[in-house]
Design an enzyme around this catalytic site. Structure first.
Site, PDB file in Angstrom:
ATOM      1  N   LYS A  82      -7.844 -35.202   0.442  1.00 48.71           N
ATOM      2  CA  LYS A  82      -7.487 -33.961   0.426  1.00 48.71           C
ATOM      3  C   LYS A  82      -6.055 -33.631  -0.214  1.00 48.71           C
ATOM      4  O   LYS A  82      -6.344 -32.499  -0.766  1.00 48.71           O
ATOM      5  CB  LYS A  82      -7.240 -33.065   2.237  1.00 48.71           C
ATOM      6  N   LYS A 124      -0.712 -39.891   9.259  1.00 52.62           N
ATOM      7  CA  LYS A 124      -1.738 -38.465   9.976  1.00 52.62           C
ATOM      8  C   LYS A 124      -0.689 -39.166  11.446  1.00 52.62           C
ATOM      9  O   LYS A 124      -0.478 -40.344  11.297  1.00 52.62           O
ATOM     10  CB  LYS A 124      -2.954 -38.861   9.971  1.00 52.62           C
ATOM     11  N   ASP A 173      -2.347 -29.939  13.979  1.00 45.99           N
ATOM     12  CA  ASP A 173      -4.163 -30.675  14.680  1.00 45.99           C
ATOM     13  C   ASP A 173      -4.526 -30.459  15.076  1.00 45.99           C
ATOM     14  O   ASP A 173      -3.633 -28.873  16.491  1.00 45.99           O
ATOM     15  CB  ASP A 173      -3.993 -32.394  13.858  1.00 45.99           C
TER      16      ASP A 173
HETATM   17  N1  GLU Z   1      -4.003 -30.848  10.256  1.00 45.34           N
HETATM   18  C1  GLU Z   1      -4.580 -30.537   8.769  1.00 45.34           C
HETATM   19  C2  GLU Z   1      -5.555 -30.949   7.953  1.00 45.34           C
HETATM   20  O1  GLU Z   1      -6.347 -31.917   8.721  1.00 45.34           O
HETATM   21  C3  GLU Z   1      -3.005 -29.860   8.054  1.00 45.34           C
HETATM   22  C4  GLU Z   1      -2.509 -30.746   8.099  1.00 45.34           C
HETATM   23  C5  GLU Z   1      -0.985 -29.779   7.842  1.00 45.34           C
HETATM   24  O2  GLU Z   1      -0.530 -29.230   7.462  1.00 45.34           O
HETATM   25  O3  GLU Z   1      -0.422 -31.168   7.560  1.00 45.34           O
HETATM   26  O4  GLU Z   1      -5.153 -30.759   6.723  1.00 45.34           O
END
Ligand code: GLU
Length: 445
Positions: free
Chosen positions: A114, A126, A166
């Protein structure tokens, strides 16, 4: 899958035996990349796939804190630093009782591709905890966040690893964690977390970015088939940050979102979701969607229900992983759904994806469709590094351009691989190649 790939997958299963969500995410990427992986001998020789599915570093730690009755509570904290090829590890923190190592690893793995797709210099990571913020007082949440940061602080930094929110981690939690990091580090390092308050280093538009970006992406998908969001009915699941701002943007585009849900049930509101009321119930009162339904004249609440049987044109699953199964997609098909774009991470099971693709529903995976959140986090990092704060319109214009590029890159790559219109193959392959090519250049690390 080809025998050679099957061997790599078997090895991953052996190494990660009790991690079903992680196994699922790896399998999905491997299956959709099969032709590419078999063709690229350079990737094979450098064991790119084998390296990419093994996190660079996995941190697990005890988080002990005291509740309002002075009872000592123990949770587990995680930070998976999955891949730093393109930049500092970047990805959110999830606080939810369902959090396990498997969940954090699947999320971290998806985050690599992503983040690569956004075109910004960010690696994948994460973290999170099995802590449940629901029903906790502000003081309990603060004490938990401080205890969590006591350990996490030694592993992160603006050029090392930059966490964000998140599920279960929003502005309140980021505030408490940033405060504690600042106290421990004894300096104001704005770029160490994103999703900060706008008055102290946060970016305008970050709150809205994931949901708005998702709707921008859905608009691009419809434009591709000569259509638009105007006048469309949409079913949305979830009622957190992503769902709320997807609904807000749908309304602004002249579409009609008619549903929301939470872990207790689903709401159908034939008059269209009242986004101000939704924010009041969820963000201010921290309540349940049943309270929203009670306050609306024609809304119906189904305890334990799902939203997928409602007649509509487009579906945006914005709740959580594996919330949509094959039968749900069959129900969507019967209800007239023509497009599914994932606001959550991996909301469709492998069976659901198969049914969607066989039935001709246009489907885009979260890696592409929900990348607007992390992309705007990277914009926040840029502003922090330059000691700047950009206007809301400036951030939105950049987000729009990023979502447009992700859409185009995904489709172009799918076309090159002989699978025109397949967003899953296109997004996986484009993200993977970006990381893989950089890994080749950086040597065996
Ligand atoms: N938790 C979000 C995601 O799944 C954003 C992560 C972020 O902004 O670092 O992409």
């Amino acid at each position: 899958m080809d025998a050679q790939l099957e061997r790599v997958y078997e090895e991953a299963l052996k190494r990660n035996p009790t991690q079903p969500e992680f196994q699922q995410a790896v399998r999905e990427v491997m299956e959709s990349l099969e032709p590419l992986l078999l063709e690229r001998k350079d990737y094979q020789e450098a064991a790119i796939l084998e390296r990419i599915i093994e996190p660079e570093r996995q941190i697990m730690f005890r988080v002990a804190w005291q509740d309002d009755n002075n009872k000592v509570r123990v949770n587990r904290g995680y930070r998976i630093q999955f891949n730093s090829t393109l930049g500092p590890y970047k990805g959110g923190l999830r606080f939810h009782p369902s959090v396990t190592l498997s969940i954090i690893k699947f999320l971290g793995f998806e985050q690599i591709f992503k983040n690569a797709l956004t075109g910004q210099g960010i690696g994948g990571g994460k973290g999170g905890s099995d802590f449940d913020p629901h029903g906790k007082s502000d003081n309990e949440v603060m004490r938990f966040c401080q205890a969590f940061m006591n350990e996490l602080s030694s592993h992160i930094g603006a050029d090392i690893d930059v966490p964000a929110g998140d599920i279960g981690v929003g502005a309140r939690e980021i505030g408490y964690m940033f405060g504690q990091y600042k106290r421990l580090a004894r300096r104001n390092e704005a770029g160490v977390l994103t999703g900060k308050g706008v008055g102290w280093g946060g970016s305008l538009g970050r709150t809205e970015a994931t949901g708005y970006g998702l709707v921008m992406f859905a608009n691009e998908m419809l434009a591709e088939v000569g259509d638009s969001l105007e006048g469309k009915t949409a079913i949305v699941s979830g009622s957190g940050n992503v769902a709320t701002y997807a609904i807000e943007k749908l309304l602004a585009q002249g579409a009609k979102p008619v549903s929301i849900s939470d872990s207790s049930g689903a709401v159908y509101d034939p008059d269209g979701i009242d986004v101000a009321l939704l924010k009041e119930v969820k963000e201010v009162r921290r309540g349940r969607v049943s309270e929203y339904a009670e306050a609306r004249p024609n809304a119906v609440y189904h305890a334990g229900g799902k939203v997928w049987g409602i007649d509509a044109d487009i579906a945006l699953p914005c709740a959580t992983q594996n919330e949509v199964d094959a039968n749900d997609v069959r129900a969507m098909e019967m209800g007239g759904i023509r497009l599914i774009a994932e606001g959550a991470n991996m909301p469709l099971t492998p069976g659901a994806i198969e049914v969607a693709q066989d039935s001709g529903i246009i489907y885009a995976p979260g890696k592409a469709a929900n990348a607007g959140g992390v992309a705007t986090s990277a914009l926040e990092m840029q502003q922090n590094a330059a000691l700047q704060s950009w206007s809301f319109d400036d951030v939105m214009a950049r987000l729009e351009a990023i979502m447009h590029n992700i859409h185009k890159t995904s489709l172009d790559t799918a076309e090159e691989l002989g699978q025109p219109g397949n967003y899953m193959v296109g997004a996986n392959a484009a993200g993977f190649m970006k990381v893989a090519d950089a890994m080749l250049q950086q040597g065996v690390i």
